[in-house]
Design an enzyme around this catalytic site. Structure first.
Site, PDB file in Angstrom:
ATOM      1  N   ASP A   7       0.812  -1.217   0.000  1.00  0.00           N
ATOM      2  CA  ASP A   7       0.000   0.000   0.000  1.00  0.00           C
ATOM      3  C   ASP A   7       0.850   1.273   0.000  1.00  0.00           C
ATOM      4  O   ASP A   7       2.073   1.224   0.124  1.00  0.00           O
ATOM      5  CB  ASP A   7      -0.925   0.014   1.229  1.00  0.00           C
ATOM      6  CG  ASP A   7      -0.210  -0.488   2.484  1.00  0.00           C
ATOM      7  OD1 ASP A   7       1.001  -0.244   2.618  1.00  0.00           O
ATOM      8  OD2 ASP A   7      -0.861  -1.124   3.324  1.00  0.00           O
ATOM      9  N   ASN A  32      -6.564  -4.395  15.350  1.00  0.00           N
ATOM     10  CA  ASN A  32      -7.973  -4.763  15.151  1.00  0.00           C
ATOM     11  C   ASN A  32      -8.133  -5.783  14.033  1.00  0.00           C
ATOM     12  O   ASN A  32      -9.243  -6.084  13.616  1.00  0.00           O
ATOM     13  CB  ASN A  32      -8.811  -3.519  14.851  1.00  0.00           C
ATOM     14  CG  ASN A  32      -8.503  -2.929  13.489  1.00  0.00           C
ATOM     15  OD1 ASN A  32      -7.426  -3.155  12.934  1.00  0.00           O
ATOM     16  ND2 ASN A  32      -9.434  -2.161  12.949  1.00  0.00           N
ATOM     17  N   HIS A  51      -6.696  -5.510  10.923  1.00  0.00           N
ATOM     18  CA  HIS A  51      -6.586  -4.996   9.556  1.00  0.00           C
ATOM     19  C   HIS A  51      -5.264  -5.407   8.914  1.00  0.00           C
ATOM     20  O   HIS A  51      -4.252  -5.562   9.590  1.00  0.00           O
ATOM     21  CB  HIS A  51      -6.740  -3.468   9.521  1.00  0.00           C
ATOM     22  CG  HIS A  51      -5.552  -2.724  10.072  1.00  0.00           C
ATOM     23  ND1 HIS A  51      -5.508  -2.246  11.361  1.00  0.00           N
ATOM     24  CD2 HIS A  51      -4.369  -2.376   9.505  1.00  0.00           C
ATOM     25  CE1 HIS A  51      -4.353  -1.640  11.560  1.00  0.00           C
ATOM     26  NE2 HIS A  51      -3.632  -1.704  10.446  1.00  0.00           N
ATOM     27  N   GLU A  82      -9.829  -3.299   6.482  1.00  0.00           N
ATOM     28  CA  GLU A  82     -10.402  -3.503   7.798  1.00  0.00           C
ATOM     29  C   GLU A  82     -11.118  -4.852   7.870  1.00  0.00           C
ATOM     30  O   GLU A  82     -11.484  -5.431   6.845  1.00  0.00           O
ATOM     31  CB  GLU A  82     -11.380  -2.366   8.133  1.00  0.00           C
ATOM     32  CG  GLU A  82     -10.739  -0.991   8.171  1.00  0.00           C
ATOM     33  CD  GLU A  82      -9.664  -0.873   9.252  1.00  0.00           C
ATOM     34  OE1 GLU A  82      -9.819  -1.509  10.310  1.00  0.00           O
ATOM     35  OE2 GLU A  82      -8.665  -0.167   9.026  1.00  0.00           O
TER      36      GLU A  82
END
Length: 223
Positions: free
Chosen positions: A132, A203, A205, A210
């Site tokens: 990314d 979390n 991701h 997500e």
């Protein structure tokens, strides 16, 4: 979180104090009729918030040291797997395609790969694709993943610059979709990813994806 940690620290200290006094109190203080009274007095006089904070900091430091040791072991093992993959592909005169990630987790891995390169491992036949990049950030920006990868890995190995692929952060809004499609095409043309390095967020991701996002989604823009 701070209150929770301090509370846990107090429970740990109280538990340890109870065990110590329970086991050693009668020997160290044989004349005491009620060792529990002494324990209560000690916790009130010695285990102030500042003292508890110092002890808790020492406990956390020990935990973090253990985590760092485990990360070093895992990074070394993964670096060895990558090294064997590269050498195997080189012997077949084939390129190795690696998917790379940024963040704190892979930094130790990249240090190991740099060390291996200094010991003779070549990256001349390696092609890389990063997960990314931030939209709106150019390559020269200190927070760009382009800078991260070059600082932590690419500047220290013999990889061909043409074999480095990182999404372009300065793509015009109207061109983002086509840029993502082109990125996918580059991966396919390279033969697909042989080994992908991933960091999983707190979390869950992965690469800005997500929890709940389809695992089959291709390169795309996300918020």
């Amino acid at each position: 979180r701070q209150a929770t940690c301090i509370g846990m620290g107090w429970m740990i200290l109280s538990g340890l104090g109870a065990v110590v006094l329970g086991l050693l109190g009668p020997r160290l203080l044989p004349d005491l009729a009620d060792p529990e009274t002494v324990f209560i007095a000690l916790t009130q006089s010695l285990l102030t918030p500042a003292f508890a904070g110092v002890i808790l900091a020492a406990i956390l430091a020990a935990v973090m040291s253990t985590i760092d040791s485990q990360l070093l072991v895992a990074s070394t093992a993964l670096a060895e797997d990558i090294s064997q993959l590269i050498r195997s592909r080189d012997s077949e005169e084939r390129t190795t395609v690696l998917g790379l990630a940024t963040g704190n987790t892979p930094i130790q891995l990249y240090k190991e790969l740099i060390r291996m390169h200094r010991d003779g491992l070549s990256f001349r036949n390696v092609v890389t694709f990063n997960l990314d990049e931030y939209i709106g950030i150019n390559r020269e920006h200190p927070e760009s993943y382009w800078q991260f990868m070059h600082s932590h890995l690419f500047n220290h190995i013999d990889i061909n610059p043409e074999n480095i692929h990182i999404p372009e952060g300065m793509v015009a809004a109207d061109d983002i979709e086509s840029h993502c499609s082109a990125y996918e095409n580059h991966i396919e043309e390279a033969g697909g990813i042989d080994l992908q390095v991933l960091g999983i967020g707190r979390n869950g991701h992965i690469g800005f994806n997500e929890p709940g996002v389809s695992p089959d989604v291709a390169t795309h823009a996300t918020e």
